[in-house]
Design a protein around this motif. Structure first.
Motif, PDB file in Angstrom:
ATOM      1  N   TRP A 240     104.420  70.759  37.983  1.00  0.00           N
ATOM      2  CA  TRP A 240     103.637  72.118  37.207  1.00  0.00           C
ATOM      3  C   TRP A 240     103.337  71.422  35.574  1.00  0.00           C
ATOM      4  O   TRP A 240     101.774  71.542  35.061  1.00  0.00           O
ATOM      5  CB  TRP A 240     104.036  72.763  37.301  1.00  0.00           C
ATOM      6  CG  TRP A 240     103.545  73.365  38.438  1.00  0.00           C
ATOM      7  CD1 TRP A 240     104.092  73.540  39.755  1.00  0.00           C
ATOM      8  CD2 TRP A 240     101.792  73.487  39.013  1.00  0.00           C
ATOM      9  NE1 TRP A 240     103.090  73.726  40.693  1.00  0.00           N
ATOM     10  CE2 TRP A 240     101.550  73.888  40.397  1.00  0.00           C
ATOM     11  CE3 TRP A 240     100.495  73.633  38.598  1.00  0.00           C
ATOM     12  CZ2 TRP A 240     100.396  74.012  41.550  1.00  0.00           C
ATOM     13  CZ3 TRP A 240      98.903  73.641  39.435  1.00  0.00           C
ATOM     14  CH2 TRP A 240      99.030  74.099  40.612  1.00  0.00           C
ATOM     15  N   ASP A 241     104.635  71.554  35.125  1.00  0.00           N
ATOM     16  CA  ASP A 241     104.635  71.028  33.409  1.00  0.00           C
ATOM     17  C   ASP A 241     103.748  69.608  32.846  1.00  0.00           C
ATOM     18  O   ASP A 241     102.761  70.235  32.329  1.00  0.00           O
ATOM     19  CB  ASP A 241     105.838  70.924  32.608  1.00  0.00           C
ATOM     20  CG  ASP A 241     106.810  71.945  33.244  1.00  0.00           C
ATOM     21  OD1 ASP A 241     106.387  73.510  33.155  1.00  0.00           O
ATOM     22  OD2 ASP A 241     108.291  71.975  33.112  1.00  0.00           O
ATOM     23  N   ILE A 242     103.516  68.989  34.313  1.00  0.00           N
ATOM     24  CA  ILE A 242     102.932  68.177  33.236  1.00  0.00           C
ATOM     25  C   ILE A 242     101.497  67.971  33.539  1.00  0.00           C
ATOM     26  O   ILE A 242     100.549  67.815  33.033  1.00  0.00           O
ATOM     27  CB  ILE A 242     103.654  66.570  34.682  1.00  0.00           C
ATOM     28  CG1 ILE A 242     105.096  66.187  34.333  1.00  0.00           C
ATOM     29  CG2 ILE A 242     102.257  65.309  34.393  1.00  0.00           C
ATOM     30  CD1 ILE A 242     105.508  65.219  35.101  1.00  0.00           C
ATOM     31  N   ILE A 243     100.827  68.669  35.144  1.00  0.00           N
ATOM     32  CA  ILE A 243     100.075  69.324  34.962  1.00  0.00           C
ATOM     33  C   ILE A 243      99.095  69.910  34.108  1.00  0.00           C
ATOM     34  O   ILE A 243      97.939  69.531  33.676  1.00  0.00           O
ATOM     35  CB  ILE A 243     100.018  69.459  36.656  1.00  0.00           C
ATOM     36  CG1 ILE A 243      99.846  68.638  37.612  1.00  0.00           C
ATOM     37  CG2 ILE A 243      98.372  70.324  36.921  1.00  0.00           C
ATOM     38  CD1 ILE A 243     100.291  69.122  39.203  1.00  0.00           C
ATOM     39  N   MET A 244     100.125  70.614  33.476  1.00  0.00           N
ATOM     40  CA  MET A 244      99.773  71.422  32.593  1.00  0.00           C
ATOM     41  C   MET A 244      99.804  70.825  31.043  1.00  0.00           C
ATOM     42  O   MET A 244      99.740  71.428  30.217  1.00  0.00           O
ATOM     43  CB  MET A 244     100.067  73.039  32.218  1.00  0.00           C
ATOM     44  CG  MET A 244     100.047  73.450  34.108  1.00  0.00           C
ATOM     45  SD  MET A 244     101.660  75.644  34.743  1.00  0.00           S
ATOM     46  CE  MET A 244     100.277  76.228  32.305  1.00  0.00           C
ATOM     47  N   ARG A 245     100.248  69.666  31.239  1.00  0.00           N
ATOM     48  CA  ARG A 245     100.437  69.108  29.867  1.00  0.00           C
ATOM     49  C   ARG A 245     100.879  69.991  29.003  1.00  0.00           C
ATOM     50  O   ARG A 245     101.445  70.226  27.752  1.00  0.00           O
ATOM     51  CB  ARG A 245      99.004  68.937  29.331  1.00  0.00           C
ATOM     52  CG  ARG A 245      98.572  67.952  29.698  1.00  0.00           C
ATOM     53  CD  ARG A 245      96.807  68.053  29.166  1.00  0.00           C
ATOM     54  NE  ARG A 245      96.211  66.438  30.170  1.00  0.00           N
ATOM     55  CZ  ARG A 245      95.189  65.932  29.664  1.00  0.00           C
ATOM     56  NH1 ARG A 245      94.414  66.768  28.662  1.00  0.00           N
ATOM     57  NH2 ARG A 245      94.162  65.312  30.658  1.00  0.00           N
ATOM     58  N   LEU A 246     102.017  70.873  29.607  1.00  0.00           N
ATOM     59  CA  LEU A 246     103.215  71.162  28.633  1.00  0.00           C
ATOM     60  C   LEU A 246     104.853  71.367  28.651  1.00  0.00           C
ATOM     61  O   LEU A 246     105.432  71.754  29.749  1.00  0.00           O
ATOM     62  CB  LEU A 246     103.159  72.723  29.517  1.00  0.00           C
ATOM     63  CG  LEU A 246     101.908  73.478  29.022  1.00  0.00           C
ATOM     64  CD1 LEU A 246     101.384  75.226  29.460  1.00  0.00           C
ATOM     65  CD2 LEU A 246     101.402  73.918  26.789  1.00  0.00           C
ATOM     66  N   SER A 247     105.458  69.986  28.263  1.00  0.00           N
ATOM     67  CA  SER A 247     106.669  69.595  28.931  1.00  0.00           C
ATOM     68  C   SER A 247     107.608  69.845  27.750  1.00  0.00           C
ATOM     69  O   SER A 247     108.942  69.934  28.308  1.00  0.00           O
ATOM     70  CB  SER A 247     106.648  67.551  28.723  1.00  0.00           C
ATOM     71  OG  SER A 247     106.068  67.759  30.376  1.00  0.00           O
ATOM     72  N   ASN A 248     107.057  70.268  26.781  1.00  0.00           N
ATOM     73  CA  ASN A 248     107.990  70.680  25.307  1.00  0.00           C
ATOM     74  C   ASN A 248     107.734  71.168  24.985  1.00  0.00           C
ATOM     75  O   ASN A 248     106.312  71.741  24.423  1.00  0.00           O
ATOM     76  CB  ASN A 248     108.286  68.748  24.802  1.00  0.00           C
ATOM     77  CG  ASN A 248     108.885  67.661  25.639  1.00  0.00           C
ATOM     78  OD1 ASN A 248     109.835  68.046  25.764  1.00  0.00           O
ATOM     79  ND2 ASN A 248     108.442  67.218  25.386  1.00  0.00           N
TER      80      ASN A 248
END
Length: 559
Positions: A240-248
């Motif tokens: 989900w982080d990758i889908i939302m582009r929120l990994s870091n």
């Protein structure tokens, strides 16, 4: 000459200005009774690497890898060696050190062409790591303007570090080198790779498991514990982080600066609500099953995981399914305080399973399941006694019991109740957001920040008091909660992507109140340092039913 007081033995000696901690330790070594190799130190209660140079009178405490900050120094350094080995062998590859798992650290690895690990790649990486360690290659800290550090990382394609530093607000930044390899770490490292005597690397799922020393005996590897359900929960969150582009952290900060904070809050809350709905629907399906229907939902999780709010929200969704949930806590079945087991130091051991009257609780559950009316006790925490105040309960055909507590999944609590009648839920804040690809944020830090804020807002404890108790809390979790988490039917992740940005607005003032002359200042300083990487966000748009409201206040639920 400087006066350095060694807190390990309370001896003071004189040293020239600019003496390194490593040289200072050599002078004190014969008088320090540490059973394991020294890896770092605290200078005036602030963690420092052994290459740190002292220019004023200071208190110094030398640490081995059993102590929290010493262990972090060891693991960070080992991660850098792993990264150097992979970059040396596979130029252009990507290493993601994602999260703690199985008493080690799970790492995702991709080659330049996007391929994963080949059959003999792990052996090659281990061999290269050993070569680096055998050469005793030094870790070197470099200080530069943040603009210069950004340029260095941009040239190497480290967009994660670039975004982190661009949004950090710092004038100067540190970066580290190991040979020709450059990386960023937000805490000190060992003097050199030769200090890394205990480690292992093995393939795990589709990635790597970096194994580290045992926290109680750093001379041996920590025993691996298989955690497939926890891995799946982390993997789901990372997807989900990758889908939302929120990994870091840099991704979160950039989104906030673009005005998307409200959207991030709404999506994060929606994902959690969707998961709660799915859990409620699964309970409803199994409740109405013709064979082996469930009647009891057991919910546990470590401190500050959000169990209370989760129970409230799950109850609402069960009501929406047409069920009638009744919930109570195992705390109401505490034995009277005089009968509470004690720790070796004489303090009450409130986390021990014997603190709960398991026989009485199980008897009440079995009677309720038979359709009997039962008077449920209430525990008076002021008097330390269990009381009966007329709270009676009788289940109907559409009733389901929800029991919440740290021992809820312990088999001793419900051993006479058939497994088919129980639905087990484990909840924790499984933090997936990292500072960057090589700097993860421990789940325990997320929960500790929550607890510090909640304790302070309730007037229960100061930040210093909460931090001082945290080690005992974590040790109790290791003994009484974690051994049973993999038996859960479902796991729920209560962490939110934007959580640290919101917690910062509450935690800064509270953590800043910890006095510099107390041991707890070291942890407060570390927490402040990492939470400052997140741009603060007001909690005004956090819904009143959010799990975060349990900690920052303003919840519409009554606890």
């Amino acid at each position: 000459m400087l006066q350095i007081r060694c807190k390990n033995n309370n001896i003071t000696k004189s040293f020239p200005e600019g003496t390194s901690l490593l040289d200072i330790y050599q002078e004190f070594a014969d008088d320090i009774q540490l059973p394991y190799p020294v890896v770092s130190a605290k200078v005036n209660n602030t963690s420092q690497g052994l290459k740190f140079r002292v220019f004023q009178n200071r208190d110094v405490e030398f640490l081995d890898a059993r102590e929290g900050s010493g262990r972090r120094v060891y693991v960070r350094s080992l991660c850098f060696v792993l990264y150097k080995a992979t970059s040396d062998l596979f130029p252009g590859s990507k290493l993601f050190i994602e999260h703690p798992l199985s008493r080690g650290y799970y790492c995702n690895f991709k080659k330049k062409n996007g391929e994963g690990l080949a059959e003999d790649d792990v052996e090659k990486i281990c061999k290269r790591m050993k070569e680096i360690i055998d050469m005793d290659m030094p870790f070197r800290r470099n200080e530069a303007t943040t603009e210069e550090a950004i340029r260095i990382f941009a040239e190497r394609g480290f967009s994660d570090k670039v975004k982190l530093l661009e949004t950090s607000g710092q004038i100067y930044s540190d970066y580290y080198t190991l040979g020709e390899t450059v990386d960023y770490y937000y805490g000190p490292l060992l003097p050199s790779a030769g200090y890394l005597k205990v480690w292992a690397l093995e393939q795990y799922k589709d990635g790597l498991l970096l194994r580290v020393p045992d926290k109680n005996n750093p001379l041996i590897l920590a025993e691996k514990v298989d955690m497939p359900h926890t891995f799946d929960m982390f993997a789901e969150k990372v997807r989900w982080d990758i889908i939302m582009r929120l990994s870091n952290a840099g991704d979160v900060n950039k989104a906030i600066l673009k005005g998307h904070a409200s959207e991030l809050i709404q999506v994060s809350e929606a994902l959690q609500e969707k998961k709660i709905v799915q859990i409620a629907e699964e309970i409803d399906r199994r409740f109405r099953a013709e064979e082996n229907p469930i009647r009891i939902v057991l919910i546990t999780g470590p401190s500050s995981s959000g169990k209370s709010t989760f129970c409230k929200r799950l109850s609402i969704q069960l009501l929406a399914c047409g069920l009638r949930p009744y919930s109570f806590s195992t705390d109401d079945y505490f034995v009277n305080r005089v009968d509470t087991p004690k720790l070796p130091n004489g303090d009450y051991d409130f986390d021990n399973i014997k603190t709960v009257d398991c026989d009485l609780l199980e008897d009440h559950l079995m009677r309720l399941m038979k359709g009997e009316r039962v008077e449920i006790p209430e525990y008076n925490f002021v008097t330390g006694k269990r009381e009966y105040n007329g709270k009676k309960l009788k289940l109907t055909n559409d009733s389901v019991l929800i029991i919440e507590g740290i021992h809820a999944l312990n088999p001793l609590l419900t051993e006479r109740i058939p497994e088919s009648a129980k639905f087990k839920i484990y909840i924790s804040a499984l933090t997936s957001i990292s500072l960057d690809d090589h700097n993860w944020i421990p789940t325990r830090d997320n929960r500790l920040l929550r607890r510090i804020i909640r304790d302070y807002n309730k007037g229960a404890f100061t930040a210093q008091q909460t931090i001082s108790q945290w080690k005992n809390v974590c040790e109790a979790e290791e003994q009484w909660i974690y051994p049973f988490q993999e038996t859960a039917d479902v796991m729920f992740n209560s962490a939110l992507n934007i959580e640290f940005a919101v917690l910062r607005t509450h935690a800064e003032v509270i953590l800043s109140s910890v006095p510099k002359n107390c041991p707890e200042y070291s942890e407060a300083h570390r927490l402040l340092k990492f939470i400052h990487f997140f741009i603060p966000v007001s909690d005004k748009e956090i819904p009143p039913t959010s799990i975060m409201r349990e900690f920052v206040g303003g919840s519409s639920f009554k606890y």
